[in-house]
Design an enzyme around this catalytic site. Sequence first.
Site, short mmCIF file in Angstrom:
data_model
loop_
_atom_site.label_atom_id
_atom_site.label_comp_id
_atom_site.label_asym_id
_atom_site.label_seq_id
_atom_site.Cartn_x
_atom_site.Cartn_y
_atom_site.Cartn_z
N HIS A 55 6.16 3.89 -80.48
CA HIS A 55 7.16 2.82 -80.40
C HIS A 55 6.45 1.48 -80.20
O HIS A 55 5.56 1.36 -79.36
CB HIS A 55 8.11 3.10 -79.23
CG HIS A 55 9.11 2.03 -78.95
ND1 HIS A 55 9.97 1.55 -79.91
CD2 HIS A 55 9.38 1.32 -77.80
CE1 HIS A 55 10.74 0.61 -79.37
NE2 HIS A 55 10.39 0.45 -78.10
N ASP A 72 10.84 -5.47 -75.70
CA ASP A 72 11.00 -4.10 -76.18
C ASP A 72 12.31 -4.05 -76.95
O ASP A 72 13.38 -4.26 -76.38
CB ASP A 72 11.04 -3.13 -74.99
CG ASP A 72 11.30 -1.69 -75.41
OD1 ASP A 72 11.47 -1.43 -76.62
OD2 ASP A 72 11.35 -0.82 -74.53
N CYS A 122 11.46 -0.91 -84.88
CA CYS A 122 10.91 -1.59 -83.71
C CYS A 122 9.82 -2.59 -84.09
O CYS A 122 9.76 -3.70 -83.54
CB CYS A 122 10.40 -0.59 -82.68
SG CYS A 122 9.31 0.69 -83.32
#
Length: 201
Positions: A55, A72, A122
């Site tokens: 991620h 994030d 992401c």
Amino acid sequence: MSGTSESELKNLISSLHLNNGFLGIFDCRFPGFLQKSKIQTAIINTGPREQGGIHWITLALEPISYKLFIFDPLGWKDTQLIKFYNFSLNSLIKRSALNNSDRCITVERNTQSVQCTCAGSCGLFCIFFLYCFHFYKQNVFKSWLFQKLNGSTPSLIPCEPHLLHENQTFLYDFLNAKSVYFRKNYRTFIENTKTGLIKTH
């Protein structure tokens, strides 16, 4: 392949002219920002490089106001990052020279998700954040551009997936308008990062 690769992220950074202060792409062993007097940014994976990564998140240091921005796309708390990825942002900050200073650093991070857990986007959201930081260094999260994104409570099963899917559409449109590299590789990016890629809802 799902998600974005290191080479794709580097090419997007170059295409959008975000190289100033950009240290590069790192895995979970990122040592931290070591030059606290300079603007610095980095994209970091929560997993080890040799295992393909997990991620993407991003960090940005603004030395004048002495702020460290942590973004994030899924909005996880440190406890959740440890639980899901065995990765700790607090440990990363402590490893950094920023912790050994006569000035107290202000850490700002997003507390809401902007990406749906069903997508592999992401890395692209990290690129968008760095674009926002490039123009709005001292208040990136409050900038009008970042505020274009809908925020939602972080959850493995999102409570408002439609809002996060709207973010994804906005993200694609934004990158398509701003990046020649994204336009040239549009189909590949969409196929590897689209909503519904991962079954979470």
